[in-house]
Design a protein around this motif. Structure first.
Motif, PDB file in Angstrom:
ATOM      1  N   THR A 161      -5.395  -7.382   2.475  1.00  0.00           N
ATOM      2  CA  THR A 161      -6.495  -7.526   3.431  1.00  0.00           C
ATOM      3  C   THR A 161      -6.302  -8.749   4.321  1.00  0.00           C
ATOM      4  N   VAL A 162      -5.913  -9.860   3.705  1.00  0.00           N
ATOM      5  CA  VAL A 162      -5.667 -11.085   4.470  1.00  0.00           C
ATOM      6  C   VAL A 162      -4.499 -10.890   5.425  1.00  0.00           C
ATOM      7  N   ILE A 163      -3.456 -10.224   4.961  1.00  0.00           N
ATOM      8  CA  ILE A 163      -2.279  -9.990   5.799  1.00  0.00           C
ATOM      9  C   ILE A 163      -2.643  -9.069   6.968  1.00  0.00           C
ATOM     10  N   ALA A 164      -3.392  -8.026   6.707  1.00  0.00           N
ATOM     11  CA  ALA A 164      -3.783  -7.087   7.762  1.00  0.00           C
ATOM     12  C   ALA A 164      -4.621  -7.771   8.834  1.00  0.00           C
ATOM     13  N   ALA A 165      -5.388  -8.776   8.442  1.00  0.00           N
ATOM     14  CA  ALA A 165      -6.235  -9.490   9.401  1.00  0.00           C
ATOM     15  C   ALA A 165      -5.417 -10.236  10.452  1.00  0.00           C
ATOM     16  N   LEU A 166      -4.117 -10.349  10.246  1.00  0.00           N
ATOM     17  CA  LEU A 166      -3.252 -10.994  11.228  1.00  0.00           C
ATOM     18  C   LEU A 166      -2.968 -10.073  12.411  1.00  0.00           C
ATOM     19  N   GLY A 167      -3.385  -8.801  12.294  1.00  0.00           N
ATOM     20  CA  GLY A 167      -3.259  -7.898  13.438  1.00  0.00           C
ATOM     21  C   GLY A 167      -2.332  -6.720  13.242  1.00  0.00           C
ATOM     22  N   MET A 168      -2.201  -6.245  12.021  1.00  0.00           N
ATOM     23  CA  MET A 168      -1.312  -5.106  11.761  1.00  0.00           C
ATOM     24  C   MET A 168      -2.046  -4.035  10.959  1.00  0.00           C
ATOM     25  N   PRO A 169      -1.528  -2.802  10.946  1.00  0.00           N
ATOM     26  CA  PRO A 169      -2.157  -1.747  10.156  1.00  0.00           C
ATOM     27  C   PRO A 169      -2.210  -2.112   8.676  1.00  0.00           C
ATOM     28  N   ALA A 170      -3.243  -1.613   7.999  1.00  0.00           N
ATOM     29  CA  ALA A 170      -3.409  -1.910   6.578  1.00  0.00           C
ATOM     30  C   ALA A 170      -2.208  -1.447   5.764  1.00  0.00           C
ATOM     31  N   SER A 171      -1.622  -0.317   6.155  1.00  0.00           N
ATOM     32  CA  SER A 171      -0.469   0.203   5.408  1.00  0.00           C
ATOM     33  C   SER A 171       0.726  -0.733   5.511  1.00  0.00           C
ATOM     34  N   ARG A 172       0.924  -1.325   6.689  1.00  0.00           N
ATOM     35  CA  ARG A 172       2.050  -2.240   6.865  1.00  0.00           C
ATOM     36  C   ARG A 172       1.805  -3.538   6.095  1.00  0.00           C
ATOM     37  N   ALA A 191       6.576  -7.798  17.469  1.00  0.00           N
ATOM     38  CA  ALA A 191       6.952  -8.208  16.120  1.00  0.00           C
ATOM     39  C   ALA A 191       7.047  -9.727  16.016  1.00  0.00           C
ATOM     40  N   SER A 192       7.531 -10.375  17.080  1.00  0.00           N
ATOM     41  CA  SER A 192       7.630 -11.835  17.075  1.00  0.00           C
ATOM     42  C   SER A 192       6.251 -12.480  17.031  1.00  0.00           C
ATOM     43  N   THR A 193       5.304 -11.883  17.741  1.00  0.00           N
ATOM     44  CA  THR A 193       3.933 -12.401  17.718  1.00  0.00           C
ATOM     45  C   THR A 193       3.352 -12.313  16.311  1.00  0.00           C
ATOM     46  N   LEU A 194       3.556 -11.178  15.665  1.00  0.00           N
ATOM     47  CA  LEU A 194       3.048 -11.014  14.303  1.00  0.00           C
ATOM     48  C   LEU A 194       3.753 -11.973  13.342  1.00  0.00           C
ATOM     49  N   MET A 195       5.064 -12.154  13.539  1.00  0.00           N
ATOM     50  CA  MET A 195       5.801 -13.056  12.657  1.00  0.00           C
ATOM     51  C   MET A 195       5.301 -14.481  12.818  1.00  0.00           C
ATOM     52  N   SER A 196       4.923 -14.866  14.029  1.00  0.00           N
ATOM     53  CA  SER A 196       4.400 -16.217  14.239  1.00  0.00           C
ATOM     54  C   SER A 196       3.087 -16.400  13.492  1.00  0.00           C
ATOM     55  N   ARG A 197       2.278 -15.350  13.411  1.00  0.00           N
ATOM     56  CA  ARG A 197       1.018 -15.429  12.683  1.00  0.00           C
ATOM     57  C   ARG A 197       1.260 -15.512  11.182  1.00  0.00           C
ATOM     58  N   VAL A 198       2.250 -14.775  10.703  1.00  0.00           N
ATOM     59  CA  VAL A 198       2.603 -14.848   9.283  1.00  0.00           C
ATOM     60  C   VAL A 198       3.055 -16.264   8.938  1.00  0.00           C
ATOM     61  N   THR A 199       3.893 -16.840   9.799  1.00  0.00           N
ATOM     62  CA  THR A 199       4.380 -18.201   9.564  1.00  0.00           C
ATOM     63  C   THR A 199       3.236 -19.211   9.584  1.00  0.00           C
ATOM     64  N   ILE A 203       9.907  -5.159   8.582  1.00  0.00           N
ATOM     65  CA  ILE A 203       8.701  -4.350   8.389  1.00  0.00           C
ATOM     66  C   ILE A 203       7.752  -4.509   9.569  1.00  0.00           C
ATOM     67  N   LEU A 204       7.608  -5.736  10.048  1.00  0.00           N
ATOM     68  CA  LEU A 204       6.758  -5.984  11.209  1.00  0.00           C
ATOM     69  C   LEU A 204       7.297  -5.294  12.454  1.00  0.00           C
ATOM     70  N   GLY A 205       8.613  -5.071  12.496  1.00  0.00           N
ATOM     71  CA  GLY A 205       9.232  -4.468  13.661  1.00  0.00           C
ATOM     72  C   GLY A 205       9.152  -2.958  13.719  1.00  0.00           C
ATOM     73  N   GLN A 206       8.552  -2.352  12.707  1.00  0.00           N
ATOM     74  CA  GLN A 206       8.441  -0.892  12.699  1.00  0.00           C
ATOM     75  C   GLN A 206       7.515  -0.416  13.826  1.00  0.00           C
ATOM     76  N   GLN A 207       8.079   0.347  14.731  1.00  0.00           N
ATOM     77  CA  GLN A 207       7.308   1.018  15.789  1.00  0.00           C
ATOM     78  C   GLN A 207       6.557   0.054  16.707  1.00  0.00           C
ATOM     79  N   VAL A 208       7.059  -1.163  16.847  1.00  0.00           N
ATOM     80  CA  VAL A 208       6.488  -2.102  17.818  1.00  0.00           C
ATOM     81  C   VAL A 208       7.633  -2.737  18.584  1.00  0.00           C
ATOM     82  N   SER A 209       7.311  -3.381  19.690  1.00  0.00           N
ATOM     83  CA  SER A 209       8.334  -4.043  20.493  1.00  0.00           C
ATOM     84  C   SER A 209       8.829  -5.304  19.798  1.00  0.00           C
ATOM     85  N   VAL A 210       9.976  -5.817  20.277  1.00  0.00           N
ATOM     86  CA  VAL A 210      10.501  -7.081  19.752  1.00  0.00           C
ATOM     87  C   VAL A 210       9.485  -8.192  19.946  1.00  0.00           C
TER      88      VAL A 210
END
Length: 271
Positions: A185-196, A147-155, A137-144
């Motif tokens: 809201t908390v998840i979106a604050a990690l740097g992704m669109p609210a819909s994602r 997506a890795s940067t966002l995944m690191s924030r989720v972790t 899901i994080l990889g939708q319409q973004v570079s590898v």
């Protein structure tokens, strides 16, 4: 966690494009949970309440003449769930693939002869189905890299801290339960669109409440329907999840732009 580890050889069929698979995993590794360093893939695992580290490498001097193997080292703390760990690593590295059979099948279907290292390419699996779904899901319409940067924030936000003794591994993978207990809201604050963020939260809730199962024993058709019914998940994401998390041999993200370009800009129907 105990620093002690138990070695275990895992066999596979040659050829095996080890470097290509390792490079794929390295580019998508979630910092603090997994890493590739000096030819070794390492990651934290939590299975049925048992947590530890699994390390995978390959060496010519394997002590098993005539039997090609990769070397798995497992924390002593994971020994109670060793069969599950072994199965997990076999799926992740696609160790049960039959390269010659696959190549012959593709060539009979009209593909050009597959030679050299390409004959040993594997389809990477997933250590954890939910973790892979979040990554997809994080990889939708973004570079590898994005997506890795966002995944690191989720972790960092949702992964439970753990003392592994490994300098690069300090957290367990984020679980569906921990993300479901948060909010979009908390998840979106990690740097992704609210819909994602809403999609990730919805998947977490469905998995945590056991209405959605993402794993190797999943019913492929049922899981695909369930995924497509969720807002924010289209055919590409659903097929990618089924291909890697369920390891279904018939899954294929035909709408993937890179695949289409590699195939000569064919349409999904032509693919």
């Amino acid at each position: 966690m105990s620093p002690e580890s138990v070695p275990l050889p895992l066999s596979y069929r040659t050829p095996f494009a080890w470097d290509a698979l390792l490079a794929f995993l390295a580019a998508r590794a979630a910092p603090a949970t997994e890493c590739v360093h000096d030819g070794v893939y390492s990651r934290t695992l939590s299975i049925d309440g048992h947590a530890g580290i699994a390390r995978v490498t390959r060496s010519a001097a394997d002590g098993h003449p005539g039997t090609p193997v990769v070397h798995l080292q497992v924390s002593a703390s994971l020994l109670p769930v060793l069969p599950a760990v072994t199965a997990c690593i076999r799926r992740l590295f696609d160790l049960d693939a039959e390269p010659e059979t696959i190549a012959s099948h593709l060539e009979r279907g009209g593909f050009a002869p597959i030679r050299g290292e390409e004959r040993g390419l594997r389809v990477p699996g997933a250590a954890d189905g939910f973790e892979l779904a979040v990554r997809a899901i994080l990889g939708q319409q973004v570079s590898v890299k994005g997506a890795s940067t966002l995944m690191s924030r989720v972790t960092a936000t949702f992964g439970q801290p753990c003392d592994t003794g490994h300098p690069l591994l300090s957290r367990l993978p984020a679980t569906a339960e921990r993300i479901a207990s948060s909010s979009p809201t908390v998840i979106a604050a990690l740097g992704m669109p609210a819909s994602r963020a809403a999609t990730i939260h919805r998947v977490a809730v469905e998995v945590a409440e056991r209405r959605l199962f993402i794993g190797p024993d999943a019913d492929v058709q049922l899981l695909t329907r369930q995924l497509l019914a969720l807002p924010g998940i289209g055919p590409w994401t659903a097929e990618y999840i089924v291909m890697r998390a369920v390891h279904s041999p018939d899954a294929f993200p035909a709408s993937d732009l890179v695949l289409r370009r590699s195939a000569g800009n064919l349409s999904p129907v032509e693919l």
